[in-house]
Design an enzyme around this catalytic site. Structure first.
Site, PDB file in Angstrom:
ATOM      1  N   GLU A 130      17.626  68.369  80.156  1.00  7.53           N
ATOM      2  CA  GLU A 130      18.974  67.862  80.436  1.00  7.53           C
ATOM      3  C   GLU A 130      19.736  69.015  81.060  1.00  7.53           C
ATOM      4  O   GLU A 130      20.090  69.968  80.366  1.00  7.53           O
ATOM      5  CB  GLU A 130      19.667  67.415  79.135  1.00  7.53           C
ATOM      6  CG  GLU A 130      18.941  66.317  78.379  1.00  7.53           C
ATOM      7  CD  GLU A 130      19.016  64.967  79.060  1.00  7.53           C
ATOM      8  OE1 GLU A 130      19.907  64.774  79.908  1.00  7.53           O
ATOM      9  OE2 GLU A 130      18.179  64.105  78.751  1.00  7.53           O
ATOM     10  N   CYS A 168      28.667  68.200  80.034  1.00  9.53           N
ATOM     11  CA  CYS A 168      27.713  68.023  81.137  1.00  9.53           C
ATOM     12  C   CYS A 168      27.983  66.726  81.879  1.00  9.53           C
ATOM     13  O   CYS A 168      27.602  66.574  83.036  1.00  9.53           O
ATOM     14  CB  CYS A 168      26.297  68.021  80.589  1.00  9.53           C
ATOM     15  SG  CYS A 168      26.097  66.874  79.221  1.00  9.53           S
TER      16      CYS A 168
END
Ligand code: NAP
Length: 529
Positions: free
Chosen positions: A261, A298
């Site tokens: 990720e 994020c």
């Protein structure tokens, strides 16, 4: 001198041997700069730590059914809930976040655990899962093939980012533990304290079998060397570190399964011809995404796209709202936005703003660098107001589609038509999430559905906001366990969460070819996500 936080490995609390004067790396308060704790992983016996988790933790977890492991997750969620005030206090001190930002991390982590406990309970007494139905392979239909999912016989190593020390642990650990796979977590150094405390509380409670959960704080040195073929590695962090991990010789040699990720230039798109109501929802969401956790998410909106004719007006509307955000010490009740994680991050964000703002086609709709701070020293704290940039020529300005400024910073850009907007969004080369803002009319819904289908190819999630869901939608950047988290390309190519789909990463798929009677005797249950 501050406390050196111990690591929990091979069933023992072990302090690292330090390194450097004073021993270990200090964790600081991002408002005052004060040292809070220190961490060190130096000198740990990592092969022993991994072997213990793999053998003892793995065997104990696999001896339980999915239903029994789900009960344990529920008990862990209750334990964490009971201690949540202590976790909020650690986050305030070490992350400098407001109570509502801390809640996303702490309470979001507990909620995710609770969800997996509920979903896992439905899998009952089974110890393996069926992937699809049996398929006949002989003319008489007796000889069949059934795909079976069984827990991997290794450890799950988590290397996490600094921005979610709680949620980042539990969103990964919940599916891993439910799958029957032991966990070793290495939190980012800057905010390792909260992760370490949560693990310490769980270990002390005895709720999980010995070896099921270990924590290593400090340097990552040696961790990847300890990985073996059946281990899995889930990494969250920058694209730069992800590249190092992917190419690590042990990962390559042992075909270690990876989930990455990484960073992402997420976008928000105000649809062509959208109503004033949809436009207001867009403005609100961009402001929220820029300011929640000081933009250190994020999934935060980095690129906001509007029809050319609305560029000035929307820029002014967002700027007006940003001007009303109070920034500073979250211990002051008037503060809406707290700190970046530390002074290093603060310097990095300033450098990123400078890099973008000085490009020829850029302008500043709102300059957060001038924002006054509440109860925080600008020379010491890591507090920074939100900055909205404008990019007049998004076709000719490649860096706005490439540079992730990991703070309260976004760039507004105009588009000509929907095809142009979609092409600009795709220049992010794969993102975690894209949000669309349009209308709830039949025509609006059709247009939103078509745009979502188009944009799904380069995103892990497409989040659609229209007036009918204005008060119930879960937020562009909020990662909910029901939905997939991850994204292709630049975003790392990973997949997390998405209900029980997440179990797939922690299981091995094998085809069992046999007489249908043997297939029937497998005793597994279907994986229904
Ligand atoms: P980072 O610097 O890449 O660090 C992430 C983790 O990797 C930390 O635990 C770090 O340890 C560790 N690490 C550093 N070098 C390593 C190496 N050579 N081998 C193995 N591990 C290593 O990222 P960050 O600054 O913590 O986080 C910010 C970034 O993460 C942003 O780019 C953000 O977009 C991304 N992020 C992505 C997601 C997502 O779900 N896609 C979520 C959150 C954040 P140390 O802390 O000890 O250096």
């Amino acid at each position: 001198m501050t406390e050196l936080l111990p690591n929990y490995v091979h069933g023992t609390w072990v302090t690292g041997s330090g390194g450097g004067t004073g021993g270990g790396t200090p964790l600081t308060d991002p408002i005052t700069g004060a040292e809070l704790m220190r961490v060190s992983s130096a000198g740990l016996d990592l092969p022993r730590a991994f072997a213990h988790a793999r053998e003892q933790g793995g065997a104990a977890l696999r001896a339980l059914s999915y239903g029994q492991r789900a009960e344990k997750l529920a008990a862990v969620a209750r334990l964490l809930q009971a201690n949540r005030e202590a976790y909020h206090a650690i986050a305030l001190a070490n992350s400098g976040t407001t109570a509502s930002d801390t809640a996303i991390d702490v309470d979001g982590g507990i909620y995710t655990l609770g969800q997996y406990a509920r979903w896992g309970a439905k899998l009952g007494d089974a110890r393996a899962l069926l992937d699809g139905a049996a398929v006949p392979m002989s003319k008489d239909g007796v000889f069949q093939s059934q795909h079976l999912l069984v827990p991997t016989r290794g450890v799950a190593l988590f290397i996490n980012a600094f921005n979610f020390p709680s949620w980042g642990l539990w969103e990964k650990a919940a599916p891993a533990l439910l799958a029957g796979v032991p966990v070793i977590v290495k939190p980012a150094t800057a905010t390792a304290w909260l992760t370490q405390r949560m693990v310490a509380d769980v270990v002390a409670s005895g709720l999980l079998p010995e070896g099921a959960l270990s924590v290593i704080c400090g340097s990552s040195a040696g961790l990847l060397d300890a990985l073996q073929p059946f281990d899995v590695l889930s990494f969250t962090g920058s694209a730069q570190t992800a590249e190092l991990i992917r190419s690590h010789p042990v990962v390559v040699r042992n075909s270690v399964r990876l989930n990455i990720e990484a960073d992402s230039l997420n976008s928000a798109l105000l649809m062509p011809g959208a109503s004033d109501e949809a436009q207001a929802l867009f403005v609100r969401e961009v402001v929220r995404e820029m300011t929640i956790k000081s933009g250190q998410k994020c999934t935060a909106i980095r690129r906001a796209l509007v029809p050319q004719a609305l560029y000035e007006a929307v820029g002014a509307a967002i700027a007006a709202k940003l001007a009303g955000i109070t920034v500073g010490n979250p211990r002051d009740a008037s503060v809406r936005m707290g700190a970046l994680v530390n002074r290093e991050q603060f310097e990095g964000v300033l450098a990123g703003i400078e890099q973008l703002a000085t490009l020829p086609s850029m302008r500043l709709f709102f300059d957060g660098r001038r924002q006054p701070l509440v109860d925080a020293d600008p020379a010491v704290s890591a507090c920074l107001g939100p900055t909205l940039l404008g990019c007049d020529d998004p076709d000719g300005t490649a860096p706005v589609h490439r540079i992730e400024v990991f703070g309260p910073v976004a760039t507004l850009m105009p588009y000509r038509d929907l095809a142009h907007a979609q092409a600009l969004i795709a220049r992010g080369e794969g993102s975690l999430v894209c949000s669309l803002y349009g209308d709830s009319t039949a025509e609006g819904s059709t247009a939103l559905a078509a745009a979502a289908t188009e944009l799904a190819a380069c995103h892990g999630r497409v989040h659609i906001v229209s007036p009918s869901v204005a008060t119930t939608q879960t937020g562009h950047g909020n990662v909910m366990p029901q939905s997939l988290h991850g994204g292709p390309g630049r975003a790392g190519g990973g997949e997390e969460l998405g209900g029980l789909r997440a179990l797939g990463f922690y299981h091995r798929r094998a085809a069992v070819q046999a007489d249908g009677a043997v297939v029937q005797a497998l005793g597994a249950v279907p994986l229904v996500a």
